[in-house]
Each structure stands twice: as structure tokens, then as C-alpha cells.
Design an enzyme around this catalytic site. Structure first.
Site, mmCIF file in Angstrom:
data_model
loop_
_atom_site.group_PDB
_atom_site.id
_atom_site.type_symbol
_atom_site.label_atom_id
_atom_site.label_comp_id
_atom_site.label_asym_id
_atom_site.label_seq_id
_atom_site.Cartn_x
_atom_site.Cartn_y
_atom_site.Cartn_z
ATOM 1 N N ASP A 58 82.456 79.016 5.958
ATOM 2 C CA ASP A 58 81.324 79.011 6.900
ATOM 3 C C ASP A 58 81.798 79.478 8.280
ATOM 4 O O ASP A 58 82.029 78.677 9.169
ATOM 5 C CB ASP A 58 80.732 77.604 6.986
ATOM 6 C CG ASP A 58 79.497 77.558 7.880
ATOM 7 O OD1 ASP A 58 79.102 78.617 8.400
ATOM 8 O OD2 ASP A 58 78.938 76.464 8.048
ATOM 9 N N LYS A 60 79.964 81.865 9.712
ATOM 10 C CA LYS A 60 78.719 82.440 10.252
ATOM 11 C C LYS A 60 79.006 83.793 10.901
ATOM 12 O O LYS A 60 78.763 84.028 12.082
ATOM 13 C CB LYS A 60 78.059 81.493 11.260
ATOM 14 C CG LYS A 60 77.607 80.197 10.625
ATOM 15 C CD LYS A 60 76.806 79.338 11.565
ATOM 16 C CE LYS A 60 76.394 78.035 10.909
ATOM 17 N NZ LYS A 60 77.548 77.126 10.593
ATOM 18 N N ASP A 63 79.072 90.025 13.452
ATOM 19 C CA ASP A 63 79.808 91.037 14.209
ATOM 20 C C ASP A 63 79.390 92.438 13.740
ATOM 21 O O ASP A 63 78.512 92.580 12.887
ATOM 22 C CB ASP A 63 81.315 90.802 14.027
ATOM 23 C CG ASP A 63 82.088 91.078 15.314
ATOM 24 O OD1 ASP A 63 81.886 92.173 15.885
ATOM 25 O OD2 ASP A 63 82.876 90.218 15.734
HETATM 26 P P1 XMP Z 1 76.450 67.617 8.944
HETATM 27 O O1 XMP Z 1 77.583 66.798 9.462
HETATM 28 O O2 XMP Z 1 75.352 67.803 9.941
HETATM 29 O O3 XMP Z 1 77.110 69.053 8.699
HETATM 30 O O4 XMP Z 1 75.932 67.163 7.606
HETATM 31 C C1 XMP Z 1 76.357 70.182 8.350
HETATM 32 C C2 XMP Z 1 77.273 71.338 8.109
HETATM 33 O O5 XMP Z 1 76.523 72.502 7.886
HETATM 34 C C3 XMP Z 1 76.675 73.398 8.982
HETATM 35 N N1 XMP Z 1 75.327 73.759 9.363
HETATM 36 C C4 XMP Z 1 74.791 74.945 9.189
HETATM 37 N N2 XMP Z 1 75.298 76.066 8.699
HETATM 38 N N3 XMP Z 1 73.213 77.124 9.022
HETATM 39 C C5 XMP Z 1 74.507 77.151 8.643
HETATM 40 O O6 XMP Z 1 74.974 78.210 8.216
HETATM 41 C C6 XMP Z 1 72.641 76.025 9.517
HETATM 42 O O7 XMP Z 1 71.477 75.971 9.847
HETATM 43 C C7 XMP Z 1 73.480 74.887 9.614
HETATM 44 N N4 XMP Z 1 73.240 73.633 10.023
HETATM 45 C C8 XMP Z 1 74.409 72.962 9.857
HETATM 46 C C9 XMP Z 1 77.397 72.677 10.079
HETATM 47 O O8 XMP Z 1 78.209 73.557 10.813
HETATM 48 C C10 XMP Z 1 78.172 71.678 9.287
HETATM 49 O O9 XMP Z 1 79.349 72.257 8.759
#
Ligand code: XMP
Length: 211
Positions: A58, A60, A63
């Protein structure tokens, strides 16, 4: 099928390996990103792969196509099976991640609309819907869509058909797994598992939503 994906955002390799071992029987994949990789190095991926679970990177990625391709190459040469990239960067950058993933037999997931409250500052006015269209055009494997807004994720499902949806926002961000499990292919859970007193039991609880 609904998988449980552990977001392993801990800040030491030791914690990561210990929590991965305790939770492995109850989860289907592990997602790691900047918090762990900046703390422990990308080699942590090789160590985590001992659990035999798919690993999702992840970062994201957002670029230009060449840099996105270089990032994706690095990711897949470290044993990951999936990568997450942003969609707002446009078709050519998304395509660079998708093609590199597929060259390595991996998968690419594209962020459509994020799970946190501030996401709606920009992700409105049809942007997420356009990104969902891009996902189909670029042959990406699926999207990341919010468990915190099940109605939005349901709508995005109608746009991407049978492509996969992985959904973060359950637990610490308030999303209810029961409200999202039947819509998505994977529920991403971080703090509610890795910050629990007993991460193994917490993961087992979430495994009730596996199908
Ligand atoms: P928590 O602790 O909130 O962690 O359960 C959530 C995990 O997911 C990632 N995250 C996202 N990744 N789009 C993403 O690509 C999103 O909308 C999103 N929301 C949360 C966050 O970085 C963590 O690893």
C-alpha cells in the site's frame, strides 16, 4: 468470497512478525505500507512472506508513469502479490502500475474514494465514478473503496462489475463490517487488530465475516 486483510501498520519489524504469526490463521492477506517499510525496510516483506499469505503493497502510488513503473518493479521483486495505486493521476500512470503488476503475475488495486472524513473534500462530483471507469479501461484488478460509506461502495460496485473491492475503514475508523462484508471482496482492518491486547483473538473475531 470476503477476505480479511490485515493492515500491518506497526513500526518495528519485530512487532510485525509477531502479530503476523498470531493472526495468520484468521486472515487471508497482509497489507503493508509506509509506516512499516520506512521503519523496517522493504526486506520485511520477504520475512513476512514466511507466513504464506499474499502481501499487498500500500504505497498509494501517484506519480508519472515511469516512476510508477519503477516503484511497482521494486514492489514485485520483493515478493508482493498486489499493489495499490491512486486513480486521480490518470490513465497512463494507472496503466504503468497495472502492466507491471500483470507482468509479474500480480494484481493492481486503484483507490477510488478514501475512507477518512476529509476524502469528501475532493472525492465528489463524480471523480470516484470516473476512476471506477478508468479501472475498467486499464484492466486493473479492482478498487479500494470505503467501508465508512457503504452506500458509496455499493454504487461503485455497480460500475466495476465483478472486479474486486478491498475496503478499509472498519473498526478504528468506525466502519461496520456487517454493513460492508456482502458488498466487497476484502475487508481491510488495521488498528482494531494490531492494537488489540490480543491481536490473534481480535483477528479471529473479524474472521466471522469471512465467507
Ligand atoms: P485502520 O487502522 O484504520 O487502517 O483499520 C486502515 C488501513 O487502510 C489504509 N487506508 C486506506 N487505503 N484507501 C487506501 O488505499 C483508503 O481509503 C484507505 N483508508 C485507510 C490505511 O493507510 C491503513 O493502512
Amino acid at each position: 468470497m470476503t477476505d480479511i486483510i490485515l493492515a500491518l501498520d506497526v513500526s518495528t519489524g519485530k512487532d510485525a512478525l509477531s502479530i503476523a504469526k498470531k493472526t495468520a490463521p484468521f486472515i487471508d492477506a497482509i497489507k503493508i505500507g509506509y509506516p512499516l517499510v520506512l521503519a523496517a525496510g522493504l526486506e520485511i516483506a520477504n520475512q513476512l512472506s514466511d507466513e504464506g499469505l499474499p502481501l499487498i503493497a500500500d504505497f498509494k502510488v501517484a506519480d508519472i508513469p515511469n516512476t510508477s513503473r519503477l516503484i511497482a518493479e521494486e514492489v514485485f521483486s520483493h515478493g508482493f502479490s498486489g499493489i495499490i495505486c491512486h486513480g486521480f493521476v490518470g490513465r497512463d500512470s494507472v496503466l504503468a502500475c497495472v502492466e507491471t503488476a500483470h507482468d509479474h503475475g500480480g494484481e493492481c488495486y486503484v483507490v477510488t474514494e478514501m475512507s477518512h472524513p476529509g476524502a469528501v473534500d475532493f472525492f465528489h462530483g463524480g471523480i470516484a465514478e470516473r476512476i471506477a471507469g478508468l479501472v475498467c479501461e486499464t484492466n486493473a484488478d479492482g478498487i479500494i473503496a470505503p467501508a465508512t460509506r457503504p452506500e458509496r461502495t455499493s454504487l461503485l460496485r455497480t460500475l466495476i462489475g465483478t472486479k474486486k473491492i478491498l475496503s478499509p475503514g472498519v473498526g478504528a475508523q468506525g466502519g461496520d463490517p456487517a454493513a460492508i462484508a456482502s458488498i466487497v471482496d476484502g475487508i481491510i482492518v488495521g488498528r482494531a487488530i494490531y492494537e488489540a491486547k490480543d491481536p490473534g483473538s481480535a483477528a479471529e473475531e473479524y474472521s466471522r465475516f469471512r465467507t
